[in-house]
Scaffold this active site. Structure first.
Site, PDB file in Angstrom:
ATOM      1  CG  ASP A 188      -9.339  10.404   6.790  1.00 28.47           C
ATOM      2  OD1 ASP A 188     -10.248  10.754   6.009  1.00 28.47           O
ATOM      3  OD2 ASP A 188      -8.216  10.026   6.415  1.00 28.47           O
ATOM      4  CB  VAL A 210       1.957   0.101   3.723  1.00 27.18           C
ATOM      5  CG1 VAL A 210       1.706  -0.879   4.846  1.00 27.18           C
ATOM      6  CG2 VAL A 210       1.395   1.471   4.066  1.00 27.18           C
ATOM      7  N   GLY A 218       0.832  -1.193   0.000  1.00 29.87           N
ATOM      8  CA  GLY A 218       0.000   0.000   0.000  1.00 29.87           C
ATOM      9  C   GLY A 218       0.859   1.232   0.000  1.00 29.87           C
ATOM     10  N   GLY A 220       0.440   5.397   1.248  1.00 31.35           N
ATOM     11  CA  GLY A 220      -0.445   6.445   1.774  1.00 31.35           C
ATOM     12  C   GLY A 220       0.242   7.783   1.729  1.00 31.35           C
TER      13      GLY A 220
END
Ligand SMILES: *[C@@H]1O[C@H](CO)[C@@H](O)[C@H](O)[C@H]1NC(C)=O
Ligand SMILES: *[C@@H]1O[C@H](CO)[C@@H](O)[C@H](O)[C@H]1NC(C)=O
Ligand SMILES: *[C@@H]1O[C@H](CO)[C@@H](O)[C@H](O)[C@H]1NC(C)=O
Ligand SMILES: *[C@@H]1O[C@H](CO)[C@@H](O)[C@H](O)[C@H]1NC(C)=O
Ligand SMILES: *[C@@H]1O[C@H](CO)[C@@H](O)[C@H](O)[C@H]1NC(C)=O
Ligand SMILES: *[C@@H]1O[C@H](CO)[C@@H](O)[C@H](O)[C@H]1NC(C)=O
Ligand SMILES: *[C@@H]1O[C@H](CO)[C@@H](O)[C@H](O)[C@H]1NC(C)=O
Ligand SMILES: *[C@@H]1O[C@H](CO)[C@@H](O)[C@H](O)[C@H]1NC(C)=O
Ligand SMILES: *[C@@H]1O[C@H](CO)[C@@H](O)[C@H](O)[C@H]1NC(C)=O
Ligand SMILES: *[C@@H]1O[C@H](CO)[C@@H](O)[C@H](O)[C@H]1NC(C)=O
Length: 855
Positions: A680, A570, A563, A565
């Site tokens: 969020d 990640v 991932g 971000g």
């Protein structure tokens, strides 16, 4: 702190009797520190036989001033005649070193009288801090005391005056009294005094030292509605008595008031200026009337309509002290009411009103504080900011150093380049064990390069050039450097390259640097980073610390990206024991990300819940910052709802996900104090593990310990107000998540015609009562329509424009559980051959918790 009456007013002082000569003690009052700020000489105050000292040895900054000659005649009390003012620097601190040192309770009293000392006729306002925590705002034109009961966290206690831009801070007197027997000690916080009354006293305006050995100031108070009584008999202050350890003076409790008759209660109330204040009241009772045989005064104390209720019965001349638990509210009221078997009116001899404040700012590690103070003293460093705690609160951090946030915060860099340092390299430096970067270049340091520099475990950058150091580099330091001369770059372990650089700048100068290469792009950088911001109640030690080498091994050299971000990438990883983890690296380019990254770490270190993704460890090494989480093998909810995903989530799976997420959120809102706002929440931030259990992640924007400006006030009322409205914004987000689960659509629906918010898309259908058209067609009609209908209603209850109309998480959660119950029952009845869908169920008979779907 707004309060309606000062604890000790000028008029009281002015009315002091003069000419009372006491035997002057040759020895100072033991356990006392008494500073008459701004005084030019030490002296003994005749009124109370207290020996006052000058500021010397307690503070370096500021200047002595005298109050205006126009008002000086109004006071007979020497300490109010002069003061010390602090025109320079934001924070100026007195350092008190009581004999008993840390973890002892002290009474600390600061006195102020502006007295137009500067001729400006304008009373300044400024803040008072006790060590790293906010104490009070001072801004009174009359003589005024601020007083607290404080359990010291370190051997030194610092009282700081902070310039908030509303005038020059000053102080008239500062007093510390050592208390014994663990009195006035309630958890980890301090008690701030508001009023202390000697009730029924009519011969003195107040009582203090030497009558009160702890020098509490008991102000005489008489209430008109009540009857005044007193006795001349001695109060029983023997050791088997409640009052013994409080050492409450007999003179204080020998006077009292009682109500006029047994049937009328004593009733008092006040309206605090801050309704979130936690009030703690100390009641002192002594029976001072000799009652007829067999009779005893007995009464019940109730606070805020029985929030606190306790019954007291008195014995002749034996004191009883009742300490309330904390009460809050916009009106505090209490009553003392006789019980039916008493037959005598209630009595009250003395009382103290305090508010309880938390110590939310953890001070810097004590070894670091001692070491940096050693450096300050050795080199005579006089800088405006070098006072108080070196790192906390971050607003008032000392110049030339940086720190890592944590519990406790540590000093990680020190730059005293071009600071005029003379003499040897200070050995106290060796105790700054977390320091990564040390720059002592361009000074006049002499002697040899000490060996201890090589022993400093975290040191990566050391610049000693531009000094008059002689001799050779210690062998141990040389061992750390590579063979090659000059600047060399030699990767040592995998991609985490520790690079040793030796630059010889001619005989007297030594420069030794270890650079650490950035993991992602291999570019060497030597920037230091501030892990600024909040401290909260973080416990770093609970989570495992990983070195960057370990991180590289865990992630198999950052092989698999799972991932990416705002912070950085990640990676997938595996721990020694085989368990799978996700490793989130903070990218160097993400300057902005730091705050959020640390906020998330901070939060997850304290907050644990099965529906919040959990933190396993962290790595905080110079530029390499990583957070290591449990691995959530089934990705995020958004991916699962996507039309591209062939494995369609069933309706009961969706409900289960909603319940999991609701549980996580409910915990943040209602299970945490202060409440935490996620801010969020969205389907990409809800992750699923191998059992399809949902957990919330991405706490980078969350708010709890931190306010917008900084971290150091976690109890301020604005925070709670803010918290309230933002909780409702989480609810809104949760409503949108529910709509996504129902419809399968993302929050923003993109189509060739343009983008549309999911709420705008569903609303017309809901208004027509057309549920079927909204439900994700991929569910293929495999759901109970009333369960979906109910879920839709819950979602609608989360999204009203007016935040106050939105449901709360508790309610949302229990409604969702009902939805699931409905779905499960209908599923079960279908399996049992009953094809007719029921629209109403008696859910109260369901034991949801025993069902495997309910966690
Ligand atoms: C405040 O700073 C000014 C300028 O640096 C200096 O002249 C003055 O002596 C300082 N005053 C005090 C009280 O430290
Ligand atoms: C501080 O003092 C209290 C009471 O005397 C004691 O229970 C506690 O263990 C002490 N804490 C520390 C850290 O020494
Ligand atoms: C006690 O009561 C008497 C008579 O009312 C009064 O004169 C005296 O001042 C009182 N003593 C105190 C200490 O209040
Ligand atoms: C006390 O007596 C009054 C009136 O006789 C009664 O209303 C009240 O309930 C009694 N209180 C208690 C605690 O027994
Ligand atoms: C502290 O950190 C800031 C921001 O990263 C940096 O500009 C400054 O040079 C650092 N100071 C020291 C003493 O390392
Ligand atoms: C220390 O500060 C000076 C300027 O004050 C700066 O030039 C130097 O780079 C800093 N050293 C480090 C290691 O950041
Ligand atoms: C060294 O310090 C002096 C003043 O102490 C300053 O003038 C000079 O610019 C500094 N040199 C460097 C390289 O920082
Ligand atoms: C370093 O810290 C230890 C433990 O706190 C202390 O005993 C020692 O005196 C300190 N050394 C220096 C040089 O300050
Ligand atoms: C070390 O300090 C000197 C003097 O401040 C400076 O000129 C030099 O660039 C520094 N070296 C490094 C590698 O930062
Ligand atoms: C280094 O200088 C100090 C004085 O600054 C002196 O006592 C010492 O002998 C010198 N050492 C060497 C190896 O030159």
């Amino acid at each position: 702190m707004g309060r309606s009456t000062p604890a000790f007013s000028f008029s009281l002082l002015a009315s002091l009797a003069l000419g009372f000569v006491l035997v002057v003690q040759t020895q100072q009052n033991p356990g006392f520190i008494s500073i008459d700020c701004g005084a030019t000489n030490a002296y003994i105050e005749k009124e109370n036989n207290i020996a006052y000292q000058t500021d010397e040895g307690f503070i370096d900054s500021g200047k002595n001033m005298q109050i205006s000659t126009e008002v000086i005649y109004r006071t007979s009390l020497q300490l109010s005649k002069n003061l010390r003012s602090f025109p320079n620097g934001t924070r100026n601190c007195y350092t008190l070193r009581p004999d008993r040192g840390k973890n002892n309770t002290y009474l600390i009293r600061a006195s102020f009288w502006y007295g137009n000392y500067d001729g400006k006729n304008q009373t300044p306002s400024f803040d008072l801090y006790i060590d790293t925590n906010y104490w009070s705002t001072v801004g009174s034109s009359i003589f005024f005391n601020e007083e607290m009961m404080y359990v010291s966290q370190a051997d030194d206690i610092q009282v700081c005056l902070v310039n908030t831009g509303n005038g020059v801070p000053f102080i008239s007197a500062l007093e510390l009294r050592t208390l014994g027997d663990d009195i006035y000690r309630l958890g980890s916080g301090f008690l701030q005094l508001h009023w202390r009354y000697d009730i029924g006293q009519s011969s003195k305006t107040y009582i203090r030292y030497p009558i009160d050995v702890y020098d509490r100031i008991w102000t005489a108070k008489n209430y008109n509605l009540w009857f005044i009584l007193n006795t001349t008999y001695a109060i029983d202050l023997s050791e088997d008595n409640d009052a013994y350890k409080y050492k409450v003076p007999g003179d204080v409790v020998r006077t009292a008031q009682r109500s006029m008759k047994a049937s009328s209660p004593m009733y008092l109330q006040w309206t605090p200026s801050i309704s979130t204040n936690r009030w703690i009241v100390y009641f002192y009772f002594v029976e001072i009337e000799r009652l007829a045989d067999g009779l005893q005064r007995e009464f019940t104390i109730s606070i805020n309509d029985n929030q606190i209720k306790t019954t007291v019965s008195l014995e002749y001349l034996k004191p009883v002290i009742v300490v309330s638990t904390a009460v809050t509210g916009s009106l505090i009221s209490f009553s003392i009411e006789s019980t039916n078997n008493s037959g005598h009116p209630p009595i009250l001899n003395a009382m103290e009103y305090y508010t309880f404040s938390d110590l939310s700012n953890v001070p810097t590690a004590q070894d670091d504080v001692k070491a940096i103070n050693g450096i300050k003293v050795m080199y005579y460093i006089e800088r405006e900011s070098w006072q108080g705690d070196p790192c906390v609160p971050s607003y008032y951090k000392w110049d030339s150093l940086n720190y890592s946030y944590g519990n406790p915060p540590r000093i990680i860099s020190l730059n005293l380049s071009s600071s005029g340092l003379k003499g040897l390299i200070a050995t106290s430096i060796s105790n700054l064990t977390a320091v990564v970067s040390l720059d002592l270049s361009n000074n006049s340091l002499t002697g040899s390069v000490p060996d201890f520099l090589a022993q400093m475990p975290s040191l990566r950058v050391l610049n000693l050039s531009g000094n008059n150091l002689n001799g050779s580099l210690p062998q141990t330091l040389l061992k750390k450097k590579p063979k090659k001369k000059g600047i060399s770059v030699a990767p040592i372990i995998a991609s985490v390259a520790a690079v040793l650089v030796l630059i010889s700048l001619g005989a007297p100068a030594v420069l030794w640097i270890i650079k650490r290469r950035q993991i992602q792009n291999g570019a060497a950088v030597t920037t230091t980073t501030t892990f600024g911001g909040s401290t909260g109640t973080l416990e770093l030690s609970k989570n495992r610390h990983f070195t960057s080498t370990e991180v590289a091994r865990i992630t198999d050299n950052f092989r698999t990206i799972i991932g990416e971000g705002g912070f950085g990438k990640v990676y997938f990883g595996r721990l020694h024991n085989g368990s799978q983890v996700a490793v989130k690296m903070l990218s160097q380019s993400s300057k902005q990300g730091y705050k959020e990254f640390y906020r998330e770490a901070q939060l997850l270190m304290v907050v644990h819940h099965r529906n919040l993704v959990s933190l396993i460890g962290y790595c905080e090494e110079f530029e390499n910052t990583a957070l290591i989480y449990e691995f959530m093998s089934n990705g995020n909810v958004r991916q699962h709802l996507s039309a591209r995903n062939p494995n369609v989530l069933t309706w009961s799976q969706r409900l289960q996900i909603a319940i999991n997420a609701a549980q996580g959120l409910e915990y943040l809102h209602n299970g945490c104090k202060p409440p935490i706002i996620h801010r969020d929440l969205k389907t990409p931030n809800i992750l699923l593990n191998e059992n399809m259990q949902a957990k919330i992640c991405d706490f980078g924007l969350s708010k709890a310990f931190v306010t917008e400006q900084d971290s150091y006030i976690s109890t301020c009322p604005e925070f709670h107000i803010l918290g309230h409205s933002s909780q409702k914004s989480d609810i809104y987000s949760f409503g949108i998540v529910l709509f996504e689960l129902i419809t399968g659509h993302p929050a923003i629906i993109r189509s060739p015609e343009g983008s549309m918010h999911i709420l705008h898309w569903v609303t017309p259908f809901i208004e027509r009562g057309d549920i079927q058209s909204i439900v994700d067609p991929r569910l293929n009609d495999q759901f109970n329509i009333s369960s979906v209908q109910k879920a839709m209603e819950i979602a609608m209850a989360c999204v009203p424009m007016n935040a106050d109309e939105r449901a709360d998480m508790n309610c949302v959660l229990s409604e969702l559980k009902e939805c699931l119950t409905v779905e499960i029952i209908s599923g079960r009845s279908q399996r049992m051959g009953n094809s007719e869908r029921r629209s109403e169920f008696d859910t109260t008979t369901m034991e949801l918790d025993s069902h495997p779907y309910a966690r």
